[in-house]
Design an enzyme around this catalytic site. Structure first.
Site: not given
Ligand code: DQA
Length: 146
Positions: A11, A19, A24, A78, A88, A99, A101, A103
């Site tokens: 999301p 954003r 980001y 998020a 799951d 995984e 991110h 940030s």
């Molecule tokens: C995120 C970090 C999450 O905490 C946040 O809710 C995001 C982006 C990131 O790519 O840094 O929407 O996944």
């Protein structure tokens, strides 16, 4: 034959570019897709790139990846911090999952320090902006074709 990798985005990532650019960066999701396709070509990976704001849709796509793909890169955004359903789904998909991110979530609010996804991921990359997607694909390609 090329290995298939799903790159799934959660999301609000459709808003990248405008954003919170201080957190980001200014790259758009389109820029990230282009990067993934370029890296995919270099590494001979077929990239399926998607974004949704809906948790259930992510679950559907993770199940699909488990049936059709050899690896998964996911920025659950998020839902990272809230979703047992994603945990799951990834556990059940049984494909190597990274995984990612943009940030460094550990340098941010405490509620971002816990991830439901990390325990079922092969590894986690955070804090390197869009380069994290390149690193994730490179890491997956060594696991799929050591
Ligand atoms: C995120 C970090 C999450 O905490 C946040 O809710 C995001 C982006 C990131 O790519 O840094 O929407 O996944």
């Amino acid at each position: 034959m090329s290995a298939s990798i799903y790159v799934l985005n959660g999301p609000n990532l459709n808003r990248l570019g405008t954003r919170e650019p201080g957190t980001y960066g200014t790259s758009t999701l389109g820029d990230i897709e282009l990067l993934c396709r370029e890296v995919g070509e270099d590494l001979d990976l077929e990239i399926e790139f998607r974004q949704t704001n809906h948790e259930g849709t992510l679950v559907d796509w993770i199940q699909e990846a488990g049936d059709l793909a050899q690896g998964l890169v996911i920025n659950p955004a998020a839902y990272t911090h809230t979703s047992v359903a994603l945990h799951d789904a990834i556990r059940t998909a049984e494909i190597p999952t990274v995984e990612i991110h943009l940030s460094n979530v550990f340098a941010r609010e405490a509620f971002r320090h816990h991830s439901y996804v990390s325990p079922v991921a092969l590894g986690v990359i955070c804090g390197f902006g869009i380069t994290g997607y390149r690193l994730a694909l490179e890491a997956l390609s060594t696991v799929i074709r050591p």
